[in-house]
Design an enzyme around this catalytic site. Structure first.
Site, mmCIF file in Angstrom:
data_model
loop_
_atom_site.group_PDB
_atom_site.id
_atom_site.type_symbol
_atom_site.label_atom_id
_atom_site.label_comp_id
_atom_site.label_asym_id
_atom_site.label_seq_id
_atom_site.Cartn_x
_atom_site.Cartn_y
_atom_site.Cartn_z
ATOM 1 N N GLY A 14 0.813 -1.211 0.000
ATOM 2 C CA GLY A 14 0.000 0.000 0.000
ATOM 3 C C GLY A 14 0.845 1.258 0.000
ATOM 4 O O GLY A 14 0.700 2.111 0.876
ATOM 5 N N THR A 16 1.585 3.630 -2.759
ATOM 6 C CA THR A 16 1.535 4.611 -3.844
ATOM 7 C C THR A 16 1.253 6.019 -3.342
ATOM 8 O O THR A 16 1.338 6.983 -4.100
ATOM 9 C CB THR A 16 0.467 4.232 -4.884
ATOM 10 O OG1 THR A 16 -0.810 4.141 -4.244
ATOM 11 C CG2 THR A 16 0.808 2.899 -5.545
ATOM 12 N N ILE A 19 1.269 7.433 3.957
ATOM 13 C CA ILE A 19 2.317 6.892 4.822
ATOM 14 C C ILE A 19 3.172 5.879 4.075
ATOM 15 O O ILE A 19 4.392 5.865 4.190
ATOM 16 C CB ILE A 19 1.693 6.260 6.080
ATOM 17 C CG1 ILE A 19 1.051 7.337 6.957
ATOM 18 C CG2 ILE A 19 2.743 5.491 6.874
ATOM 19 C CD1 ILE A 19 0.195 6.782 8.081
ATOM 20 N N GLY A 20 2.531 5.026 3.300
ATOM 21 C CA GLY A 20 3.273 3.989 2.584
ATOM 22 C C GLY A 20 4.297 4.561 1.637
ATOM 23 O O GLY A 20 5.448 4.094 1.578
ATOM 24 N N SER A 141 -1.890 1.513 14.678
ATOM 25 C CA SER A 141 -2.460 2.823 14.985
ATOM 26 C C SER A 141 -2.761 2.919 16.465
ATOM 27 O O SER A 141 -3.004 1.904 17.132
ATOM 28 C CB SER A 141 -3.747 3.021 14.182
ATOM 29 O OG SER A 141 -4.487 4.120 14.650
ATOM 30 N N TYR A 154 -12.373 -0.638 12.411
ATOM 31 C CA TYR A 154 -10.989 -0.256 12.102
ATOM 32 C C TYR A 154 -10.076 -0.510 13.297
ATOM 33 O O TYR A 154 -9.022 -1.141 13.172
ATOM 34 C CB TYR A 154 -10.943 1.219 11.707
ATOM 35 C CG TYR A 154 -9.553 1.786 11.564
ATOM 36 C CD1 TYR A 154 -8.779 1.519 10.439
ATOM 37 C CD2 TYR A 154 -9.019 2.615 12.557
ATOM 38 C CE1 TYR A 154 -7.496 2.057 10.308
ATOM 39 C CE2 TYR A 154 -7.739 3.155 12.421
ATOM 40 C CZ TYR A 154 -6.994 2.872 11.303
ATOM 41 O OH TYR A 154 -5.728 3.400 11.180
#
Length: 263
Positions: A14, A16, A19-20, A141, A154
């Site tokens: 992930g 693109t 954070i990634g 998180s 989440y």
């Protein structure tokens, strides 16, 4: 500080944007050969091009896969090969009332947020252990510790990520492999930025004022502003490096002081 990542290969799921991508850029800047990932071929190639432009002489590459699709993940793993650093970053995020989240949504969140890390680690950690060196970093998180009432689905998956990482770290006893988690806080990622811009437009209000008002609703933040993706990426880059050899099985905070517990 030289993080000694020259010659290392890293995969960031992930990556693109947000954070990634910040993590991929930090690792590329330290000399690692980074493989970025996304669901869209165009966005993956754009991320690769941006990394090459930002870090002349680097050799990033990209692989396309939707981590909600187990078969797509299997195809990615066949193409990926050996990696020294695995950053389990890919994830879904969204606000929703608990009663409105159906079973399919719960399953989708678990497949992407939890099973992505399970599937990647299951395939890649064995090689790290055989070679005697490797780094696995889970991007969790603060919501996995203090689960928000409007993001139970989440927060639950982020708590599960912490559990997976903790268990995997126990497999590394006596080796040069480490597994750690990063507890991110309110970060001004691409998705958050787009949401803030949308609110500002709808309210005909200045962007900075809306952003400050949103973060101001968080009563426990010590930073009193959104975290920049690059700030979180700095910690990830350290954990991905040989410099972090004494840090294993840990959940480290880059949350801006949002969590109020001592440990």
């Amino acid at each position: 500080m030289d993080l000694r990542l020259e010659g290392k290969t890293a995969f960031v799921s992930g990556s693109t944007g947000g954070i990634g991508y910040a993590v991929a850029s930090a690792l590329t800047g330290e000399g690692a050969a980074v493989v970025v990932n996304g669901r869209d071929t165009g966005r993956v190639q754009d991320a690769v091009n941006r990394l090459r432009s930002a870090h002349p002489g680097s050799k990033p590459s990209g692989l396309v896969a939707d981590f909600g699709d187990a078969e797509a993940v299997e195809r990615l793993l066949e193409d990926l090969g050996q990696v020294d650093v695995l950053v389990n970053n890919v994830g879904l995020f969204g606000l929703a009332d608990f009663d409105d989240v159906d079973d399919d949504t719960w399953q989708r969140y678990f497949d992407v947020n939890v099973m992505s890390g399970v599937r990647l680690s299951r395939r890649l950690m064995g090689g790290m252990l055989e070679r005697g060196w490797g780094r696995v970093v889970f991007i969790s998180s603060e919501s996995g510790v203090n689960v928000p009432v409007d993001m139970v689905h989440y927060g639950t998956t982020k708590a599960a990520m912490l559990a997976v990482a903790n268990g995997l770290a126990k497999r590394t006893r006596g080796t040069g492999v480490t597994v750690n988690s990063v507890l991110g806080g309110p970060t001004y990622s691409d998705g958050v930025a787009a949401a803030v811009e949308s609110i500002a437009t709808a309210q005909s209000a200045p962007l900075d004022a809306v952003r400050d008002a949103i973060i101001g609703q968080n009563r426990t933040t010590l930073l009193k502003r959104f975290i920049e993706p690059s700030e979180l990426a700095n910690l990830v880059a350290y954990l991905a490096s040989p410099r972090s050899s004494a840090t294993n099985g840990a959940a480290l905070r880059a949350d801006g002081g949002v969590l109020t517990t001592v440990l």
